[in-house]
Design a protein around this motif. Structure first.
Motif, mmCIF file in Angstrom:
data_model
loop_
_atom_site.group_PDB
_atom_site.id
_atom_site.type_symbol
_atom_site.label_atom_id
_atom_site.label_comp_id
_atom_site.label_asym_id
_atom_site.label_seq_id
_atom_site.Cartn_x
_atom_site.Cartn_y
_atom_site.Cartn_z
ATOM 1 N N GLU A 53 1.179 -3.384 -11.538
ATOM 2 C CA GLU A 53 1.410 -4.834 -11.480
ATOM 3 C C GLU A 53 2.820 -5.145 -10.988
ATOM 4 O O GLU A 53 3.026 -6.057 -10.179
ATOM 5 C CB GLU A 53 1.197 -5.468 -12.859
ATOM 6 C CG GLU A 53 -0.249 -5.606 -13.262
ATOM 7 C CD GLU A 53 -0.426 -6.389 -14.554
ATOM 8 O OE1 GLU A 53 0.507 -7.122 -14.949
ATOM 9 O OE2 GLU A 53 -1.504 -6.272 -15.162
ATOM 10 N N ILE A 54 3.788 -4.372 -11.485
ATOM 11 C CA ILE A 54 5.175 -4.593 -11.068
ATOM 12 C C ILE A 54 5.337 -4.288 -9.586
ATOM 13 O O ILE A 54 5.959 -5.059 -8.836
ATOM 14 C CB ILE A 54 6.137 -3.737 -11.913
ATOM 15 C CG1 ILE A 54 6.133 -4.223 -13.363
ATOM 16 C CG2 ILE A 54 7.549 -3.793 -11.350
ATOM 17 C CD1 ILE A 54 6.871 -3.322 -14.320
ATOM 18 N N LEU A 55 4.779 -3.185 -9.118
ATOM 19 C CA LEU A 55 4.896 -2.814 -7.702
ATOM 20 C C LEU A 55 4.262 -3.857 -6.795
ATOM 21 O O LEU A 55 4.828 -4.217 -5.756
ATOM 22 C CB LEU A 55 4.242 -1.452 -7.462
ATOM 23 C CG LEU A 55 5.104 -0.238 -7.778
ATOM 24 C CD1 LEU A 55 4.283 1.039 -7.676
ATOM 25 C CD2 LEU A 55 6.300 -0.168 -6.826
ATOM 26 N N ILE A 56 3.091 -4.345 -7.195
ATOM 27 C CA ILE A 56 2.422 -5.379 -6.392
ATOM 28 C C ILE A 56 3.319 -6.611 -6.276
ATOM 29 O O ILE A 56 3.498 -7.174 -5.193
ATOM 30 C CB ILE A 56 1.063 -5.751 -7.012
ATOM 31 C CG1 ILE A 56 0.072 -4.583 -6.838
ATOM 32 C CG2 ILE A 56 0.502 -7.024 -6.389
ATOM 33 C CD1 ILE A 56 -1.222 -4.746 -7.617
ATOM 34 N N ARG A 57 3.903 -7.005 -7.385
ATOM 35 C CA ARG A 57 4.784 -8.178 -7.372
ATOM 36 C C ARG A 57 6.000 -7.945 -6.483
ATOM 37 O O ARG A 57 6.377 -8.802 -5.680
ATOM 38 C CB ARG A 57 5.218 -8.513 -8.801
ATOM 39 C CG ARG A 57 6.060 -9.780 -8.909
ATOM 40 C CD ARG A 57 6.582 -9.971 -10.324
ATOM 41 N NE ARG A 57 7.273 -11.233 -10.443
ATOM 42 C CZ ARG A 57 6.727 -12.334 -10.964
ATOM 43 N NH1 ARG A 57 5.501 -12.318 -11.424
ATOM 44 N NH2 ARG A 57 7.429 -13.451 -11.041
#
Length: 198
Positions: A167-171
């Protein structure tokens, strides 16, 4: 900190030793407060819940299993008290919380922007993902220790941690703060190297 020293400290607390009680609080208060403040995102709430945690700890000490480490047991109580506090928070205006927390966190350069974006991503993810991410990356807990804290299998901890990182990487990729790649090997390598805030 060894299991033996934990057991001795608890034994003295159960005998009503005030110095031992102070020592227990001093030993774990930094961990308890920092978990509270990261999960609740409000310093006053964190202080209140941290106090509740130690009240609960002292009430429950006679039920602690002395064959286990004390720290994961106390952090488990901390997580539970934070969940209770969050469930009661519906009455507080979210905008006030947001302004209170972010007023002094304006990014000054790319590094600060990356840090702020990671913190926002962690704050906005579902509670169980946030719990394992904070315990693993910010408190250095192992998979096994986190499993003991939140009473879930190690496999579940690994899955939730992977999803939190994803989720963090996508953001970060959407914001252009980390490069996007379509190569599977590079993607796997990138997924394992999420920048982590302290």
């Amino acid at each position: 900190m060894t299991a033996d020293s934990d057991a001795e400290l608890v034994r003295r607390c159960l005998l009503g030793d005030a110095a031992a009680m102070r020592s227990l609080v001093e030993r774990f208060q930094t961990d308890v407060y920092s978990v509270c403040v990261r999960l609740l995102r409000h310093s006053q709430d964190a202080e209140d819940v941290a106090q509740e945690v130690f009240i609960r700890v002292f009430r429950s000490l006679n039920r602690w299993d002395c064959t286990r480490q004390l720290r994961p047991w106390i952090l488990g109580i901390t997580i539970n008290r934070c969940r209770t506090a969050m469930s009661k928070r519906v009455r507080r205006p979210e905008l006030v919380d947001h302004l209170h927390e972010t007023a002094s966190q304006q990014p000054e350069d790319d590094s600060h922007e990356l840090t702020a974006e990671i913190r926002t991503a962690v704050d906005e993810m579902r509670t169980d993902y946030r719990e394992v991410f904070v315990l693993f990356h910010e408190h250095g807990q192992s998979y096994e220790e986190i499993s003991a804290v939140i009473d879930r299998p190690v496999g579940t901890i690994k899955t939730w941690l992977h999803r939190a990182r994803t989720e963090i990487l996508i953001r970060l990729r959407r914001r252009g703060l980390v490069p996007s790649t379509d190569h599977p090997a590079k993607k796997q390598e990138a997924d394992q190297s999420v920048p982590v805030t302290g």
